[in-house]
Design an enzyme around this catalytic site. Structure first.
Site, PDB file in Angstrom:
ATOM      1  N   ASP A  59       0.816  -1.215   0.000  1.00  0.00           N
ATOM      2  CA  ASP A  59       0.000   0.000   0.000  1.00  0.00           C
ATOM      3  C   ASP A  59       0.850   1.266   0.000  1.00  0.00           C
ATOM      4  OD1 ASP A  59      -2.132  -1.610   0.007  1.00  0.00           O
ATOM      5  OD2 ASP A  59      -3.136  -0.665   1.712  1.00  0.00           O
ATOM      6  N   GLU A  78       3.493   1.840  -1.527  1.00  0.00           N
ATOM      7  CA  GLU A  78       3.871   2.153  -2.900  1.00  0.00           C
ATOM      8  C   GLU A  78       2.704   2.812  -3.631  1.00  0.00           C
ATOM      9  OE1 GLU A  78       6.844   2.181  -5.761  1.00  0.00           O
ATOM     10  OE2 GLU A  78       6.811   1.879  -3.589  1.00  0.00           O
ATOM     11  N   TYR A  79       1.530   2.258  -3.373  1.00  0.00           N
ATOM     12  CA  TYR A  79       0.315   2.816  -3.972  1.00  0.00           C
ATOM     13  C   TYR A  79       0.124   4.266  -3.520  1.00  0.00           C
ATOM     14  CZ  TYR A  79      -4.674   3.446  -4.950  1.00  0.00           C
ATOM     15  OH  TYR A  79      -5.873   3.932  -5.398  1.00  0.00           O
ATOM     16  N   SER A 139     -37.931  -7.704 -13.269  1.00  0.00           N
ATOM     17  CA  SER A 139     -37.888  -8.231 -11.899  1.00  0.00           C
ATOM     18  C   SER A 139     -37.753  -9.748 -11.964  1.00  0.00           C
ATOM     19  CB  SER A 139     -39.136  -7.807 -11.138  1.00  0.00           C
ATOM     20  OG  SER A 139     -40.268  -8.320 -11.781  1.00  0.00           O
ATOM     21  N   LEU A 140     -37.716 -10.373 -10.828  1.00  0.00           N
ATOM     22  CA  LEU A 140     -37.464 -11.817 -10.773  1.00  0.00           C
ATOM     23  C   LEU A 140     -38.604 -12.526 -10.066  1.00  0.00           C
ATOM     24  CD1 LEU A 140     -33.733 -12.036  -9.648  1.00  0.00           C
ATOM     25  CD2 LEU A 140     -34.709 -13.088 -11.690  1.00  0.00           C
ATOM     26  N   GLU A 182     -26.050 -18.015  -9.901  1.00  0.00           N
ATOM     27  CA  GLU A 182     -25.193 -17.104  -9.143  1.00  0.00           C
ATOM     28  C   GLU A 182     -25.886 -16.737  -7.843  1.00  0.00           C
ATOM     29  OE1 GLU A 182     -25.202 -14.788 -12.559  1.00  0.00           O
ATOM     30  OE2 GLU A 182     -26.727 -13.378 -11.912  1.00  0.00           O
ATOM     31  N   LYS A 192     -27.691 -14.694  -5.073  1.00  0.00           N
ATOM     32  CA  LYS A 192     -28.538 -13.508  -5.157  1.00  0.00           C
ATOM     33  C   LYS A 192     -28.119 -12.566  -4.040  1.00  0.00           C
ATOM     34  CE  LYS A 192     -33.303 -11.989  -5.585  1.00  0.00           C
ATOM     35  NZ  LYS A 192     -33.360 -11.041  -4.472  1.00  0.00           N
ATOM     36  N   ASP A 197     -27.881  -9.469  -1.606  1.00  0.00           N
ATOM     37  CA  ASP A 197     -28.932  -8.681  -0.984  1.00  0.00           C
ATOM     38  C   ASP A 197     -28.470  -7.231  -0.922  1.00  0.00           C
ATOM     39  OD1 ASP A 197     -31.362  -8.311   0.048  1.00  0.00           O
ATOM     40  OD2 ASP A 197     -30.968  -9.256   1.990  1.00  0.00           O
ATOM     41  N   ARG A 211     -32.260   1.023 -10.033  1.00  0.00           N
ATOM     42  CA  ARG A 211     -33.264   0.324 -10.835  1.00  0.00           C
ATOM     43  C   ARG A 211     -34.618   1.015 -10.703  1.00  0.00           C
ATOM     44  NH1 ARG A 211     -37.126  -3.467  -9.565  1.00  0.00           N
ATOM     45  NH2 ARG A 211     -37.805  -4.782 -11.294  1.00  0.00           N
ATOM     46  N   GLU A 261     -25.580  -5.479  -8.691  1.00  0.00           N
ATOM     47  CA  GLU A 261     -26.057  -5.206  -7.347  1.00  0.00           C
ATOM     48  C   GLU A 261     -24.953  -4.482  -6.579  1.00  0.00           C
ATOM     49  OE1 GLU A 261     -29.123  -6.473  -7.145  1.00  0.00           O
ATOM     50  OE2 GLU A 261     -29.612  -6.508  -5.001  1.00  0.00           O
ATOM     51  N   TYR A 289     -24.373  -8.595 -12.949  1.00  0.00           N
ATOM     52  CA  TYR A 289     -25.082  -9.826 -13.272  1.00  0.00           C
ATOM     53  C   TYR A 289     -25.847  -9.813 -14.584  1.00  0.00           C
ATOM     54  CZ  TYR A 289     -28.989  -7.450 -10.911  1.00  0.00           C
ATOM     55  OH  TYR A 289     -29.934  -6.549 -10.533  1.00  0.00           O
ATOM     56  N   LYS A 295     -30.580 -18.730 -14.354  1.00  0.00           N
ATOM     57  CA  LYS A 295     -30.939 -18.125 -15.640  1.00  0.00           C
ATOM     58  C   LYS A 295     -30.588 -19.081 -16.760  1.00  0.00           C
ATOM     59  CE  LYS A 295     -29.540 -13.754 -13.660  1.00  0.00           C
ATOM     60  NZ  LYS A 295     -28.596 -12.643 -13.619  1.00  0.00           N
ATOM     61  N   LYS A 317     -35.271 -18.692  -3.210  1.00  0.00           N
ATOM     62  CA  LYS A 317     -34.990 -17.944  -1.988  1.00  0.00           C
ATOM     63  C   LYS A 317     -34.490 -18.852  -0.870  1.00  0.00           C
ATOM     64  CE  LYS A 317     -36.626 -14.051  -1.610  1.00  0.00           C
ATOM     65  NZ  LYS A 317     -36.283 -12.662  -1.898  1.00  0.00           N
ATOM     66  N   CYS A 346     -29.237  -7.801  41.565  1.00  0.00           N
ATOM     67  CA  CYS A 346     -28.927  -8.942  40.711  1.00  0.00           C
ATOM     68  C   CYS A 346     -30.050  -9.979  40.822  1.00  0.00           C
ATOM     69  CB  CYS A 346     -27.589  -9.557  41.144  1.00  0.00           C
ATOM     70  SG  CYS A 346     -27.268 -11.153  40.379  1.00  0.00           S
ATOM     71  N   CYS A 357     -28.358 -13.140  42.843  1.00  0.00           N
ATOM     72  CA  CYS A 357     -27.860 -13.107  44.217  1.00  0.00           C
ATOM     73  C   CYS A 357     -28.379 -11.910  45.007  1.00  0.00           C
ATOM     74  CB  CYS A 357     -26.333 -13.122  44.238  1.00  0.00           C
ATOM     75  SG  CYS A 357     -25.601 -11.568  43.695  1.00  0.00           S
ATOM     76  N   CYS A 379     -23.465  -7.075  38.142  1.00  0.00           N
ATOM     77  CA  CYS A 379     -23.783  -7.484  39.505  1.00  0.00           C
ATOM     78  C   CYS A 379     -22.507  -7.319  40.315  1.00  0.00           C
ATOM     79  CB  CYS A 379     -24.215  -8.943  39.496  1.00  0.00           C
ATOM     80  SG  CYS A 379     -23.998  -9.768  41.074  1.00  0.00           S
ATOM     81  N   CYS A 418     -21.925 -14.378  44.029  1.00  0.00           N
ATOM     82  CA  CYS A 418     -23.113 -14.510  43.181  1.00  0.00           C
ATOM     83  C   CYS A 418     -23.091 -15.898  42.534  1.00  0.00           C
ATOM     84  CB  CYS A 418     -23.121 -13.428  42.103  1.00  0.00           C
ATOM     85  SG  CYS A 418     -24.439 -13.658  40.892  1.00  0.00           S
TER      86      CYS A 418
HETATM   87  O1  D41 Z   1     -27.761 -10.840  -7.191  1.00  0.00           O
HETATM   88  C1  D41 Z   1     -28.858 -10.345  -7.485  1.00  0.00           C
HETATM   89  N1  D41 Z   1     -29.524  -9.681  -6.578  1.00  0.00           N
HETATM   90  C2  D41 Z   1     -29.413 -10.529  -8.839  1.00  0.00           C
HETATM   91  C3  D41 Z   1     -30.549  -9.801  -9.199  1.00  0.00           C
HETATM   92  C4  D41 Z   1     -28.846 -11.396  -9.793  1.00  0.00           C
HETATM   93  N2  D41 Z   1     -27.725 -12.105  -9.482  1.00  0.00           N
HETATM   94  N3  D41 Z   1     -29.388 -11.525 -11.015  1.00  0.00           N
HETATM   95  C5  D41 Z   1     -30.481 -10.823 -11.376  1.00  0.00           C
HETATM   96  N4  D41 Z   1     -30.974 -10.987 -12.627  1.00  0.00           N
HETATM   97  C6  D41 Z   1     -32.044 -10.319 -13.010  1.00  0.00           C
HETATM   98  C7  D41 Z   1     -32.544 -10.536 -14.398  1.00  0.00           C
HETATM   99  C8  D41 Z   1     -32.706 -12.003 -14.682  1.00  0.00           C
HETATM  100  C9  D41 Z   1     -33.867  -9.842 -14.613  1.00  0.00           C
HETATM  101  C10 D41 Z   1     -31.527  -9.977 -15.344  1.00  0.00           C
HETATM  102  C11 D41 Z   1     -31.112  -9.917 -10.472  1.00  0.00           C
HETATM  103  C12 D41 Z   1     -32.239  -9.219 -10.946  1.00  0.00           C
HETATM  104  N5  D41 Z   1     -32.680  -9.433 -12.204  1.00  0.00           N
HETATM  105  C13 D41 Z   1     -32.997  -8.244 -10.174  1.00  0.00           C
HETATM  106  N6  D41 Z   1     -32.559  -7.534  -9.166  1.00  0.00           N
HETATM  107  C14 D41 Z   1     -33.561  -6.752  -8.732  1.00  0.00           C
HETATM  108  C15 D41 Z   1     -34.644  -6.981  -9.484  1.00  0.00           C
HETATM  109  C16 D41 Z   1     -34.306  -7.909 -10.399  1.00  0.00           C
END
Ligand code: D41
Length: 682
Positions: A41, A43-44, A90-91, A122, A124, A126, A145, A182, A234, A299, A323, A417, A420, A435, A441
């Site tokens: 670091d 050096e950076y 959306s998903l 992959e 998901k 949060d 989004r 994300e 993604y 996907k 999920k 406490c 005791c 306590c 105790c």
């Molecule tokens: O990691 C995620 N949260 C994630 C969200 C992901 N890995 N892939 C995603 N792929 C899509 C599509 C298939 C529609 C391209 C997504 C989302 N959508 C997504 N995130 C929020 C709404 C939809």
């Protein structure tokens, strides 16, 4: 940002400056996208300083995508709206294997096939879904989004995120490329940020997602810049003036080649069984990942098939989010009880209506301390949000205030406490109440005894929690010394104790008399003296006698010992009852070998090592043991004096600090190699 130069390109600046810029960009990419670094670091920092100086002298050379321009501009009045030309879909969700099987069958039916399908999968993440727009390889816009059609322009904020390249690498990217992904906050950064906020009495975020969202919504990019955000890509949106690969997975890899971060867990599977297996695999590893995920996205890998499948009401037919069990759930707070720990600390514990969260049924959760109770503003009877994430104990994080019943009552710290009856005191400036009963105790006594026999202390097998409770009840046990005066006859008298198990326990007690000084010191349960500090004290002083006559000044010489720990140690040995108990233990036959003097010939003598993260082949304790056998001191935190950090996966702030301080870092494999060199490992 410097508007007047925003159209300037690399060709308009001198060669040496361009080379410097390229070097810094390369290091940023290594560090923030690949999580590795080829240079220290320092050096950076030196290169960055040089760049800042050059740019100060020649403002006309400041490129809009110079690393110095990540934070710029004034706080904004608000965010302007952005229309997504290609909607951000959306998903759909799946909550069970059955849902997954139905999804897979729908795909097969639509495609008129019974053959196996290829899907990219992959984690998901949060976080917050965003879009990045690159024109001619330069980041020109970042947007949330939003509702999928209209989002907010957060360009100034995304520019501060180091894993987002301001300029794409290579030259084979499409002229216009919109990348989606994300933005999230890794766990370690989240914890660190919240710890700081708590210390300063600032707002604490309830989870990494809210923290990421709150950080992105800052109107002042300087504030966003201070937040530990990352971005993983993604998918892609608009693409003009160029083509992409034929599959999702290959496209992700192309993005990675252009310097964007993608998730290293991503892979391609074939058929439903492999999809289900990947779900189980990642679910099992969920807590190890350095960031929070709430499921897996599957996907269809081929873009052509994606096209054929199309979408319904804003969700693609070709993708689904499987999920994971939720990590936050709602339930009712039935009562708050106060648990008394080994050091007398009173911990408010929430008794909850049982609720299934994070994969287990939870009926107790910690409320940490009274400061936390006040901060959350929780009343008994409230509907609360319980969170169980990672390996940590469940927590009450929030109250749904508008659901407070009329008979709800505030949580009150008891004056006495609960075990005791001794007075409870709260030291000024500390969040913890204690306590004052000390060894009188029962709760503290019980915890102290449990600690004394625990695995990392004297490790007396067979003398568990239940037996200790029974012995306390029968009045056979008061202090640690009593353990060594127990007889088999006494034990046999107890319920559910046969002759065989009684003699086993006695044998284990007998065996535990041969111990080591570090174990013995740890077993004493001196406040703030954990395994590492105990080992350091033993190594520094060599004998118990030297330690217990040590002055605060002497103690401060020891690695990892600050004024607070020194005071606790001194205080402990100044207490006549403690000295008497130690003398009694020695008289009862407790012994330990004199520690080998740390000779200069030991391979690692004079060195201080730190171990962090998860290790596979051995536990962290074992790693420390080995290091001490090689003569190294093992410290709990990284400082400029640290010689080497051993970092396993999940290493967080210690790894960062080590890199910042140029402390060499090795992984587990390299560490095992060191042990092998010294014949300590096969
Ligand atoms: O990691 C995620 N949260 C994630 C969200 C992901 N890995 N892939 C995603 N792929 C899509 C599509 C298939 C529609 C391209 C997504 C989302 N959508 C997504 N995130 C929020 C709404 C939809």
């Amino acid at each position: 940002m410097n508007d007047q130069v925003s159209s300037m390109t690399d060709s308009a600046i001198p060669d040496n400056l361009r080379e410097l810029l390229e070097k810094i960009r390369r290091l940023d990419y290594e560090y923030y996208v690949l999580n590795e670094s080829s240079l220290p670091d320092s050096e950076y920092d030196r290169m960055m300083q040089l760049l800042i100086e050059l740019e100060a002298k020649h403002p006309e050379w400041v490129l809009p995508d110079s690393p110095t321009q990540r934070v710029g501009g004034q706080p904004q009045a608000g965010f302007t709206q952005v229309q997504h030309e290609v909607p951000m879909l959306s998903l759909d969700n799946a909550f069970s294997d059955d849902d997954m099987a139905a999804f897979y069958k729908r795909l097969q039916d639509r495609m008129n096939t019974t053959g196996s399908l290829e899907l990219a999968c992959e984690p998901k993440l949060d976080g917050i879904a965003v879009s990045l727009l690159y024109e001619d390889g330069r980041l020109v816009r970042g947007a949330t989004r939003g509702d999928g059609t209209t989002g907010e322009d957060i360009t100034a904020n995304v520019r501060t995120i180091r894993s987002i390249p301001l300029t794409l690498r290579g030259d084979d990217w499409p002229k216009v490329l919109e990348v989606r992904g994300e933005i999230y906050m890794p766990r370690a950064g989240f914890e660190r940020m919240n710890d700081q906020a708590r210390e300063q009495g600032d707002k604490v975020f309830v989870n990494p997602r809210n923290a990421a969202s709150g950080s992105l919504r800052q109107l002042d990019p300087q504030l966003t810049a201070k937040r530990p955000l990352e971005m993983c890509c993604y998918s892609v949106g608009r693409v003009d003036g160029g083509t992409l690969a034929d599959t999702h997975f290959d496209t992700l890899n192309a993005l990675a080649g252009w310097g964007l971060k993608i998730n290293p867990e991503s892979r391609v599977v074939t058929g439903l069984d492999e999809m289900l297996a990947f779900y189980q695999y990642l679910l099992a590893r969920r807590d190890e990942l350095p960031y929070e995920i709430d499921g897996i996205v599957f996907k269809i890998n081929s873009f052509q098939l994606q096209q054929r499948l199309g979408f319904v009401s804003r969700a693609p037919r070709w993708a689904i989010a499987r999920k994971f069990p939720a990590q936050e759930e709602m339930t009712r707070l039935l009562d708050v009880e106060f648990q008394v720990g080994r050091t007398g600390a009173l911990t408010p514990v929430a008794r909850l209506e049982p609720v299934f969260v994070g994969g287990v049924t939870v009926s107790n959760a910690t409320l940490h301390n009274m400061d936390e109770v006040e901060r959350i503003g929780v009343h008994i009877g409230d509907t609360v949000i319980v969170r169980r994430a990672g390996d940590v104990i469940p927590q009450v994080v929030r109250v749904i205030e508008d659901q407070r019943p009329a008979d709800a009552r505030p949580v009150q710290l008891p004056e006495a406490c609960p075990v005791c009856g001794s007075a409870v005191e709260r030291v000024e400036g500390e969040a913890v109440s204690r306590c004052t009963g000390g060894i009188h105790c029962d709760a503290q006594r019980r915890e102290a005894l449990k600690h004394f026999v625990s695995r990392r202390a004297l490790d007396i097998e067979g003398l568990g929690e239940k037996l200790i409770d029974t012995l306390l009840e029968k009045g056979l046990l008061h202090t640690p010394g009593d353990i060594f005066e127990l007889t088999a006859d006494q034990l046999v008298e107890l319920d559910r104790m046969g002759e065989k198990s009684a003699s086993k326990v006695i044998a284990a007690i007998e065996a535990a008399k041969q111990t080591t000084l570090p174990r013995f010191l740890y077993a004493l349960g001196i406040r703030e003296v954990g395994v590492t500090t105990a080992a350091n004290l033993a190594q520094h002083f060599g004998t118990l006698e030297k330690l217990w006559s040590a002055s605060e000044e002497d103690l401060l010489e020891v690695d990892d010992v600050g004024p607070k720990v020194a005071a606790h140690v001194e205080h402990f040995f100044a207490e006549p009852n403690n000295r008497l108990e130690i003398e009694r233990l020695v008289a009862l036959g407790l012994t330990w070998p004199d520690p080998k003097p740390v000779s200069a010939s030991m391979p690692l003598s004079g060195q201080t090592w730190v171990v962090t993260g998860k290790l596979e082949a051995l536990s962290r304790d074992e790693a420390k043991d080995y290091l001490q056998r090689l003569g190294a001191k093992v410290a709990g935190s990284v400082s400029a004096k640290t010689h080497q950090l051993v970092a396993g996966p999940g290493a967080g702030s210690k790894l960062k600090k080590a890199t910042d301080l140029d402390v060499p870092v090795m992984d587990e494999a390299e560490f095992l190699e060191v042990l092998r060199e010294h014949q300590l490992w096969q």
